[in-house]
Design an enzyme around this catalytic site. Structure first.
Site, PDB file in Angstrom:
ATOM      1  N   LYS A 174      -2.354   4.126 -11.267  1.00 26.14           N
ATOM      2  CA  LYS A 174      -3.421   4.587 -10.379  1.00 26.14           C
ATOM      3  C   LYS A 174      -2.892   5.748  -9.553  1.00 26.14           C
ATOM      4  O   LYS A 174      -2.232   5.580  -8.531  1.00 26.14           O
ATOM      5  CB  LYS A 174      -3.881   3.453  -9.456  1.00 26.14           C
ATOM      6  CG  LYS A 174      -5.364   3.587  -8.993  1.00 26.14           C
ATOM      7  CD  LYS A 174      -5.710   4.836  -8.236  1.00 26.14           C
ATOM      8  CE  LYS A 174      -5.370   4.710  -6.768  1.00 26.14           C
ATOM      9  NZ  LYS A 174      -5.884   5.904  -5.985  1.00 26.14           N
ATOM     10  N   GLY A 226       3.640   5.842  -0.741  1.00 20.29           N
ATOM     11  CA  GLY A 226       2.559   6.367   0.086  1.00 20.29           C
ATOM     12  C   GLY A 226       2.773   5.985   1.541  1.00 20.29           C
ATOM     13  O   GLY A 226       3.894   5.759   1.993  1.00 20.29           O
ATOM     14  N   SER A 227       1.682   5.865   2.281  1.00 20.48           N
ATOM     15  CA  SER A 227       1.761   5.647   3.722  1.00 20.48           C
ATOM     16  C   SER A 227       2.147   4.213   4.056  1.00 20.48           C
ATOM     17  O   SER A 227       1.884   3.271   3.297  1.00 20.48           O
ATOM     18  CB  SER A 227       0.414   5.973   4.378  1.00 20.48           C
ATOM     19  OG  SER A 227      -0.537   4.966   4.086  1.00 20.48           O
ATOM     20  N   THR A 228       2.747   4.054   5.217  1.00 25.81           N
ATOM     21  CA  THR A 228       3.100   2.726   5.694  1.00 25.81           C
ATOM     22  C   THR A 228       1.858   1.880   5.941  1.00 25.81           C
ATOM     23  O   THR A 228       1.843   0.681   5.648  1.00 25.81           O
ATOM     24  CB  THR A 228       3.946   2.838   6.973  1.00 25.81           C
ATOM     25  OG1 THR A 228       5.183   3.486   6.651  1.00 25.81           O
ATOM     26  CG2 THR A 228       4.243   1.475   7.571  1.00 25.81           C
ATOM     27  N   GLY A 231       0.787   0.556   2.727  1.00 26.49           N
ATOM     28  CA  GLY A 231       1.778  -0.419   2.293  1.00 26.49           C
ATOM     29  C   GLY A 231       1.554  -1.781   2.935  1.00 26.49           C
ATOM     30  O   GLY A 231       1.721  -2.827   2.289  1.00 26.49           O
ATOM     31  N   GLU A 249       7.772   2.357  -1.237  1.00 24.50           N
ATOM     32  CA  GLU A 249       8.448   3.515  -0.629  1.00 24.50           C
ATOM     33  C   GLU A 249       7.422   4.191   0.262  1.00 24.50           C
ATOM     34  O   GLU A 249       6.469   4.804  -0.235  1.00 24.50           O
ATOM     35  CB  GLU A 249       8.975   4.460  -1.703  1.00 24.50           C
ATOM     36  CG  GLU A 249       9.976   5.469  -1.154  1.00 24.50           C
ATOM     37  CD  GLU A 249       9.437   6.872  -1.100  1.00 24.50           C
ATOM     38  OE1 GLU A 249       9.102   7.316   0.028  1.00 24.50           O
ATOM     39  OE2 GLU A 249       9.343   7.523  -2.144  1.00 24.50           O
ATOM     40  N   CYS A 283       8.199  12.766   2.193  1.00 32.73           N
ATOM     41  CA  CYS A 283       8.439  11.634   3.090  1.00 32.73           C
ATOM     42  C   CYS A 283       9.819  11.693   3.728  1.00 32.73           C
ATOM     43  O   CYS A 283      10.040  11.110   4.788  1.00 32.73           O
ATOM     44  CB  CYS A 283       8.233  10.322   2.346  1.00 32.73           C
ATOM     45  SG  CYS A 283       9.052  10.241   0.756  1.00 32.73           S
ATOM     46  N   GLU A 380       4.341  10.353  11.807  1.00 34.68           N
ATOM     47  CA  GLU A 380       4.596  11.162  10.620  1.00 34.68           C
ATOM     48  C   GLU A 380       3.515  12.242  10.502  1.00 34.68           C
ATOM     49  O   GLU A 380       2.328  11.936  10.403  1.00 34.68           O
ATOM     50  CB  GLU A 380       4.606  10.297   9.362  1.00 34.68           C
ATOM     51  CG  GLU A 380       5.026  11.052   8.116  1.00 34.68           C
ATOM     52  CD  GLU A 380       5.149  10.156   6.898  1.00 34.68           C
ATOM     53  OE1 GLU A 380       6.032  10.421   6.070  1.00 34.68           O
ATOM     54  OE2 GLU A 380       4.360   9.204   6.778  1.00 34.68           O
TER      55      GLU A 380
END
Length: 481
Positions: A174, A226-228, A231, A249, A283, A380
């Site tokens: 995806k 991707g983003s926290t 996640g 990650e 990142c 970020e």
């Protein structure tokens, strides 16, 4: 090229409508990409599950699977320029980065893991039971969802897909809806290489498609970059469905420490590269700078001059050094945080505004007068925005390490010094998955990649990816009868 879903060896229209993907340099639509529905996702996962038991895949000898990965690498090389151009058109990165990092890196990852296929071994273990042989087997996890971001879509997919195939798994890919085109093209090349049907499936669409995979009870492992924030949603969905294995990650806010003894010209050059690679959409990008007070002004002056000297333009222009941001939405995010920095009292030395052009260009920005508590030191930004603060030579090294660690993230960091003692002490003290000494933050396929704290779980690349995509089975063989 196809802009459809790939399920069980067939290209098919999705049931969820279409999503436009744009050229960030012009804001023009490149393609309309189909979006998967719930039934499409279910079909892709079911196809991957069936393929696990297909003798054509499960019975493939290690040397045959290695040859298949080598063939994929060769096909990437044969289509190198096409893939690099497509990556630049869809993502915006300068063509030199697309060639050297994205396309070349993708092929290198497949070759690296092709070499691993014949070297995945178990162990025999000296257990304390009489007349018993104990050994371990490394077996594929099963169905893996590979969910990739928009900043390096081709290379990041390669560093997930290559070890997944090397270890005998099946996958549902995806990609980000913002940059899906090179992922689609890579799946075409995988099909051309002869990977059996159902082993590699592709579902495109927005975050709702990723959410379907996160909560799907028949997905065994998700590898997500991707983003926290996303996640955390994946973690929750996994816990509420089947406790699937997760490799995450996530975000980063990398500190860069410049010691008094650093070669400032080298530090400036390395930090320019490490902060503006792919327009700061990395990142591990260096974003917050701790400079010895005695060298601060020299560092700021030279960094500002370096940023001002970068040539901003479309990624397909060979002379471009700083391309556009990926989307209008992301440009708004970067500009908002720059405004917050101003409001909180930081001083803009250079940049701080949208650059001219029809696309999503932003001027590289340097802040000074920054306080550790400011938003731009913690959130970020994911753009070419740098914040400089200083430290005193009288400060204890422990205090500097504490400042560098004052973030929820822990993906990467860098240290600039000529003193080996300082380098080792800072590298040991900074809580990050990767510490780069006197160099930009470029991962390598043979080294582990992942973060501490909110930067994620697990490690990718190198032999650590073999661990991520395999289960260890323990076999106890009693021969006393």
């Amino acid at each position: 090229m196809a802009t459809r879903l790939h399920i069980d060896g067939e290209w098919t229209e999705g049931g969820g409508g279409a999503i436009a993907t744009h050229d960030p340099a012009t804001a023009e639509v490149i393609e309309e990409v189909t979006s998967a529905s719930r039934s499409d996702v279910d079909a892709a996962v079911a196809a991957a599950r069936r393929a696990l038991g297909n003798p054509e895949w499960a019975g493939m000898l290690p040397v045959q699977r290695a040859a298949l990965l080598f063939k994929i690498a060769d096909l990437i090389d044969q289509h190198h320029d096409e893939l690099a151009t497509l990556e630049t058109r869809d993502q915006g990165q300068p063509i030199g980065i697309s060639r050297q990092v994205s396309a070349t890196g993708a092929a290198e990852h497949f070759r690296y893991y092709a070499g691993w296929v014949t070297k995945i071994q178990g162990t025999t273990n000296p257990i304390s039971f009489p007349d018993t042989l104990h050994y371990t087997r490394r077996e594929p996890i099963g169905v893996n969802a590979l969910v990739t971001p928009w900043n390096f879509p081709l290379m990041i997919l390669a560093w997930k897909l290559a070890p997944a195939l090397a270890t005998g798994n099946t996958v549902v890919i995806k990609p980000s809806e913002v940059t899906p085109l090179t992922s689609i093209r890579l799946v075409e090349l995988v099909e051309q290489a002869g990977v059996p049907k159902g082993v590699v499936n592709l579902v495109t669409g927005d975050g709702s498609v990723g959410a379907m995979l996160s909560s799907h009870p028949d997905v065994d492992h998700i590898s997500y970059t991707g983003s926290t924030a996303t996640g955390k949603l994946i973690t929750k969905a996994s816990a509420e469905s089947n406790l699937k294995r997760l490799t995450l990650e996530l975000g980063g806010k990398a500190p860069s420490v410049i010691a008094a003894d650093a070669d400032i010209d080298t530090a400036v050059g390395g930090n320019l590269a490490g902060s503006t690679l792919n327009t700061g959409q990395v990142c591990a990008a260096y974003t917050r700078f701790y400079v010895d007070k005695r060298r601060e002004q020299e560092f700021v002056d030279k960094m500002a001059a370096g940023l001002d000297g970068l040539r901003i333009g479309p990624g397909l222009d060979e002379s471009t050094q700083l391309g556009p941001l990926v989307s209008e939405k992301h440009l708004g995010h970067v500009d908002r945080l720059v405004s917050v920095g101003r409001e909180q009292g930081a001083e803009v030395v250079t940049g701080g505004h949208r650059a001219d052009g029809a696309g999503y260009f932003y001027s590289p920005t340097l802040f000074t007068g920054v306080d550790d508590n400011m938003t731009i030191m913690h959130e970020e930004i994911f753009g070419p925005v740098l914040a400089v603060t200083s430290y005193s030579d009288d400060d204890e090294l422990a205090a500097l390490i504490a400042r560098a660690n004052d973030t929820e993230y822990g993906l990467a960091a860098t240290v600039w010094t000529r003193d080996i003692k300082t380098a080792h002490r800072l590298s040991a003290g900074i809580k990050a998955g990767a510490v780069f000494v006197n160099m930009p933050p470029i991962p390598d396929m043979a080294a582990p990649w992942g973060g501490y704290k909110a930067s994620g779980w697990g490690r990718e690349m190198g032999p650590w990816a073999i661990d991520a995509y395999t289960e260890t089975k323990s076999v106890w063989m009693h021969y006393g009868y």
